[in-house]
Write a protein that holds these residues in place. Structure first.
Motif, mmCIF file in Angstrom:
data_model
loop_
_atom_site.group_PDB
_atom_site.id
_atom_site.type_symbol
_atom_site.label_atom_id
_atom_site.label_comp_id
_atom_site.label_asym_id
_atom_site.label_seq_id
_atom_site.Cartn_x
_atom_site.Cartn_y
_atom_site.Cartn_z
ATOM 1 N N PHE A 136 0.835 -1.193 0.000
ATOM 2 C CA PHE A 136 0.000 0.000 0.000
ATOM 3 C C PHE A 136 0.873 1.246 0.000
ATOM 4 O O PHE A 136 1.881 1.301 0.700
ATOM 5 C CB PHE A 136 -0.903 0.052 1.244
ATOM 6 N N ALA A 137 0.479 2.230 -0.788
ATOM 7 C CA ALA A 137 1.095 3.550 -0.749
ATOM 8 C C ALA A 137 0.008 4.540 -0.378
ATOM 9 O O ALA A 137 -1.051 4.568 -1.009
ATOM 10 C CB ALA A 137 1.716 3.907 -2.098
ATOM 11 N N GLY A 138 0.253 5.329 0.669
ATOM 12 C CA GLY A 138 -0.727 6.313 1.112
ATOM 13 C C GLY A 138 -0.470 7.668 0.476
ATOM 14 O O GLY A 138 0.680 8.061 0.263
ATOM 15 N N TRP A 139 -1.537 8.376 0.167
ATOM 16 C CA TRP A 139 -1.447 9.743 -0.338
ATOM 17 C C TRP A 139 -2.221 10.630 0.617
ATOM 18 O O TRP A 139 -3.350 10.299 1.002
ATOM 19 C CB TRP A 139 -2.039 9.854 -1.744
ATOM 20 N N PHE A 140 -1.634 11.748 1.017
ATOM 21 C CA PHE A 140 -2.245 12.619 2.011
ATOM 22 C C PHE A 140 -2.584 13.966 1.392
ATOM 23 O O PHE A 140 -1.981 14.386 0.392
ATOM 24 C CB PHE A 140 -1.307 12.787 3.210
ATOM 25 N N SER A 141 -3.526 14.657 2.002
ATOM 26 C CA SER A 141 -4.071 15.882 1.405
ATOM 27 C C SER A 141 -3.043 16.979 1.237
ATOM 28 O O SER A 141 -3.199 17.856 0.397
ATOM 29 C CB SER A 141 -5.241 16.396 2.254
ATOM 30 N N GLY A 142 -1.976 16.937 2.019
ATOM 31 C CA GLY A 142 -0.916 17.932 1.859
ATOM 32 C C GLY A 142 0.032 17.600 0.720
ATOM 33 O O GLY A 142 0.981 18.343 0.467
ATOM 34 N N GLY A 143 -0.204 16.487 0.035
ATOM 35 C CA GLY A 143 0.631 16.085 -1.083
ATOM 36 C C GLY A 143 1.680 15.053 -0.737
ATOM 37 O O GLY A 143 2.395 14.572 -1.611
ATOM 38 N N GLN A 144 1.778 14.694 0.543
ATOM 39 C CA GLN A 144 2.787 13.723 0.958
ATOM 40 C C GLN A 144 2.371 12.307 0.544
ATOM 41 O O GLN A 144 1.180 11.984 0.479
ATOM 42 C CB GLN A 144 2.980 13.755 2.479
ATOM 43 N N VAL A 145 3.362 11.484 0.248
ATOM 44 C CA VAL A 145 3.117 10.065 -0.004
ATOM 45 C C VAL A 145 3.925 9.255 0.990
ATOM 46 O O VAL A 145 4.911 9.740 1.561
ATOM 47 C CB VAL A 145 3.490 9.668 -1.453
ATOM 48 N N PHE A 146 3.501 8.009 1.202
ATOM 49 C CA PHE A 146 4.152 7.183 2.213
ATOM 50 C C PHE A 146 3.955 5.716 1.862
ATOM 51 O O PHE A 146 2.892 5.314 1.390
ATOM 52 C CB PHE A 146 3.559 7.475 3.597
ATOM 53 N N ARG A 147 4.994 4.918 2.102
ATOM 54 C CA ARG A 147 4.867 3.476 1.917
ATOM 55 C C ARG A 147 4.099 2.914 3.115
ATOM 56 O O ARG A 147 4.672 2.552 4.133
ATOM 57 C CB ARG A 147 6.261 2.850 1.789
ATOM 58 N N SER A 148 2.797 2.843 2.968
ATOM 59 C CA SER A 148 1.907 2.575 4.106
ATOM 60 C C SER A 148 1.759 1.108 4.451
ATOM 61 O O SER A 148 1.295 0.772 5.546
ATOM 62 C CB SER A 148 0.513 3.152 3.821
ATOM 63 N N GLY A 149 2.093 0.224 3.551
ATOM 64 C CA GLY A 149 2.016 -1.203 3.830
ATOM 65 C C GLY A 149 3.176 -1.920 3.182
ATOM 66 O O GLY A 149 3.273 -1.949 1.959
ATOM 67 N N CYS A 150 4.082 -2.452 3.989
ATOM 68 C CA CYS A 150 5.308 -3.069 3.460
ATOM 69 C C CYS A 150 5.518 -4.445 4.070
ATOM 70 O O CYS A 150 5.218 -4.672 5.245
ATOM 71 C CB CYS A 150 6.533 -2.216 3.798
ATOM 72 N N THR A 151 6.075 -5.347 3.261
ATOM 73 C CA THR A 151 6.432 -6.664 3.773
ATOM 74 C C THR A 151 7.949 -6.814 3.805
ATOM 75 O O THR A 151 8.662 -6.237 2.986
ATOM 76 C CB THR A 151 5.833 -7.795 2.920
ATOM 77 N N PHE A 152 8.399 -7.583 4.786
ATOM 78 C CA PHE A 152 9.819 -7.890 4.948
ATOM 79 C C PHE A 152 9.933 -9.357 5.347
ATOM 80 O O PHE A 152 8.988 -9.942 5.890
ATOM 81 C CB PHE A 152 10.455 -7.039 6.056
ATOM 82 N N THR A 153 11.085 -9.932 5.131
ATOM 83 C CA THR A 153 11.387 -11.265 5.632
ATOM 84 C C THR A 153 12.667 -11.165 6.454
ATOM 85 O O THR A 153 13.648 -10.581 6.009
ATOM 86 C CB THR A 153 11.602 -12.269 4.480
#
Length: 204
Positions: A136-153
């Motif tokens: 998941f990548a999140g987008w916020f009203s101020g224009g910011q983006v964020f890697r909102s859902g990440c998997t790791f092993t």
């Protein structure tokens, strides 16, 4: 901590975030749930409890520094041995996640003008190692983006980090969020053959 001390949080999660999550996961026939809280001995995570846990979900915020180093190491070793881990919202900054992923886990943050319909903004730069996948990548009203859902092993363990879940907003009451967390539990659950044949000592 929050719902016990702050009335505005108690109105959103009167039984605590942990019981909200346990409530919807407990409706699944294939999932057995129990909860652990910070004030319990060993934060409710003694060796025998982790031995009997396939997937651990952590949500942490105000008591990150007070979390036991010994328990953080214990959880880390169980993940390396195959226990799944789901870290929600500010648990990115927990001792457990820092130990497992090996970075500062710092990020930019802000809350109060977020869609879901409201959520605390987390923004890049997010100091994490390269994820296996960004779900998941999140987008916020101020224009910011964020890697909102990440998997790791790490070792034999699967880890899922999921950003939504600020305590002031009823994020975990949303059916879509509940489905994502439920799916993540099934994704992170270890193959039985992996965990039954390995002890934590063997992966240190």
């Amino acid at each position: 901590k929050h719902e016990r001390e702050l009335e505005e949080i108690k109105k959103v999660y009167p039984e605590g975030i942990h019981n909200c999550i346990a409530g919807f996961l407990g409706k699944c026939e294939d999932i057995q749930v129990r909860t652990a809280t910070f004030e319990m001995p060993e934060h409710g995570l003694p060796e025998e409890a982790l031995d009997d846990t396939d997937v651990l979900i952590i949500w942490s915020h105000a008591l990150q520094d007070e979390f036991s180093d010994e328990v953080a190491e214990r959880v880390q070793q169980h993940v390396l041995a195959g226990m799944g881990l789901i870290a929600l919202h500010s648990a990115h900054f927990s001792k457990v996640m820092k130990r497992l992923l090996g970075t500062s886990m710092t990020l930019k943050w802000k809350h109060g003008e977020i869609e879901i319909p409201k959520e605390e903004m987390y923004g890049e730069y997010f100091d994490i190692p390269k994820p296996d996948d960004v779900i998941f990548a999140g987008w916020f009203s101020g224009g910011q983006v964020f890697r909102s859902g990440c998997t790791f092993t790490r070792g034999l363990g699967k880890i899922f980090y999921f950003q939504p879940g600020h305590e002031e907003y009823p994020i975990y009451q949303m059916p879509e969020i509940q489905q994502i967390i439920t799916n993540a539990v099934r994704y992170c659950a270890p193959a039985l053959s992996k965990r039954k044949n390995l002890t934590c000592e063997e992966v240190k």
